[in-house]
Design an enzyme around this catalytic site. Sequence first.
Site, PDB file in Angstrom:
ATOM      1  N   ASP A   5     -31.930  61.451  18.916  1.00  0.00           N
ATOM      2  CA  ASP A   5     -31.505  62.800  18.506  1.00  0.00           C
ATOM      3  C   ASP A   5     -31.402  62.776  16.981  1.00  0.00           C
ATOM      4  O   ASP A   5     -31.441  61.714  16.365  1.00  0.00           O
ATOM      5  CB  ASP A   5     -30.135  63.114  19.135  1.00  0.00           C
ATOM      6  N   SER A   6     -31.229  63.965  16.407  1.00  0.00           N
ATOM      7  CA  SER A   6     -31.011  64.031  14.962  1.00  0.00           C
ATOM      8  C   SER A   6     -29.704  63.342  14.581  1.00  0.00           C
ATOM      9  O   SER A   6     -29.547  62.877  13.459  1.00  0.00           O
ATOM     10  CB  SER A   6     -30.944  65.492  14.536  1.00  0.00           C
ATOM     11  N   CYS A  56     -32.976  65.923  21.900  1.00  0.00           N
ATOM     12  CA  CYS A  56     -32.758  66.902  20.839  1.00  0.00           C
ATOM     13  C   CYS A  56     -33.681  68.087  21.131  1.00  0.00           C
ATOM     14  O   CYS A  56     -34.893  67.910  21.254  1.00  0.00           O
ATOM     15  CB  CYS A  56     -33.116  66.271  19.497  1.00  0.00           C
ATOM     16  N   GLU A  79     -20.181  68.607  15.411  1.00  0.00           N
ATOM     17  CA  GLU A  79     -20.359  67.240  14.903  1.00  0.00           C
ATOM     18  C   GLU A  79     -19.152  66.834  14.041  1.00  0.00           C
ATOM     19  O   GLU A  79     -18.734  65.689  14.005  1.00  0.00           O
ATOM     20  CB  GLU A  79     -21.662  67.178  14.094  1.00  0.00           C
ATOM     21  N   CYS A 111     -29.023  73.102  22.939  1.00  0.00           N
ATOM     22  CA  CYS A 111     -28.732  72.128  21.883  1.00  0.00           C
ATOM     23  C   CYS A 111     -27.818  71.089  22.503  1.00  0.00           C
ATOM     24  O   CYS A 111     -26.864  71.434  23.217  1.00  0.00           O
ATOM     25  CB  CYS A 111     -28.039  72.811  20.707  1.00  0.00           C
ATOM     26  N   HIS A 124     -25.589  69.332  21.367  1.00  0.00           N
ATOM     27  CA  HIS A 124     -24.193  69.338  20.906  1.00  0.00           C
ATOM     28  C   HIS A 124     -23.320  70.285  21.739  1.00  0.00           C
ATOM     29  O   HIS A 124     -22.105  70.120  21.800  1.00  0.00           O
ATOM     30  CB  HIS A 124     -24.105  69.818  19.453  1.00  0.00           C
TER      31      HIS A 124
HETATM   32  N1  DGL Z   1     -28.797  68.094  18.834  1.00  0.00           N
HETATM   33  C1  DGL Z   1     -29.787  68.909  18.158  1.00  0.00           C
HETATM   34  C2  DGL Z   1     -30.548  69.763  19.179  1.00  0.00           C
HETATM   35  O1  DGL Z   1     -30.395  69.609  20.384  1.00  0.00           O
HETATM   36  C3  DGL Z   1     -29.212  69.861  17.143  1.00  0.00           C
HETATM   37  C4  DGL Z   1     -28.581  69.317  15.941  1.00  0.00           C
HETATM   38  C5  DGL Z   1     -29.418  69.477  14.692  1.00  0.00           C
HETATM   39  O2  DGL Z   1     -29.631  70.604  14.212  1.00  0.00           O
HETATM   40  O3  DGL Z   1     -29.822  68.459  14.194  1.00  0.00           O
HETATM   41  O4  DGL Z   1     -31.314  70.591  18.786  1.00  0.00           O
END
Ligand code: DGL
Length: 269
Positions: A8-9, A71, A150, A182, A184
Amino acid sequence: MRPIGIFDSGIGGLTVARAIANRLPNVPLIYFGDTAHLPYGDKSPELIRHYASHISLHLKEMRCQAIVVACNSASSNALEAIHETAGEDVAVIDVVQPVVQDVSRRFGGRRVGVIGTRATIESEGYQRQLSKSGCDVIALATPLLASAIEEGFHEGLVSEALLQAYLGQGTFDAVNALILGCTHYPLVADQIAALLPASVEIINSAELVADAVAQVVDLESNRTDTLDPTATMPLRQFLVSDLTVSFAQSAQRFFGEEVQLEESGLWEF
Ligand code: DGL
């Protein structure tokens, strides 16, 4: 035993890693959070592809049998490039396909909402794929949410105010399901549900992705009786491209248990 690579990012993808670890507790996992480059959600598709391909190559070189793109921003913008990098002997599972399949089957022809980063929503991946089953899709970018979560703002006034600003206009009051696009967002799923009518089903990808992973990995590698007691590889490795105290603290919240983050030397600075 070849591990499953998950990336993931940042650390949001640990919600997906948690579900995979619950489903396949004996398969070694390597998690990679590209904390040096997050958020991906505000980056161009080209840059997301560049990062995602590089990380996928790294996971392939670590002998992963599968790469899980935990992600939505990378799944929506870089999937082809990831498949190309992974090649034929490494399975690729993204977070969008399993959700699209489930939602198309259960909500085809009905009204469905999706929220996610700008990169995810502007790629129109969810919209295009869901419209094939006749879904009427309402999509909204909610760019501040992932950074707030986050930072640890996922159960109090800050996330509540953000969600009120994004969802309080009634945009999703008439949908049958709302996709958390997302990784998160599962941390604020209860707050989201509280803002919407009880008739709206909230779709969290983590379990669906874990099911998809279980279908492609070598299930032999989940058997405890084949565990090699002399193996030097840890069962779970958590790598990040930039290690800070704040990431270390948030990682535990996302994974639900203590996590030992290690800095990976993937990017040259
Ligand atoms: N976890 C990332 C996603 O599912 C989002 C976070 C980011 O913008 O890096 O898109």
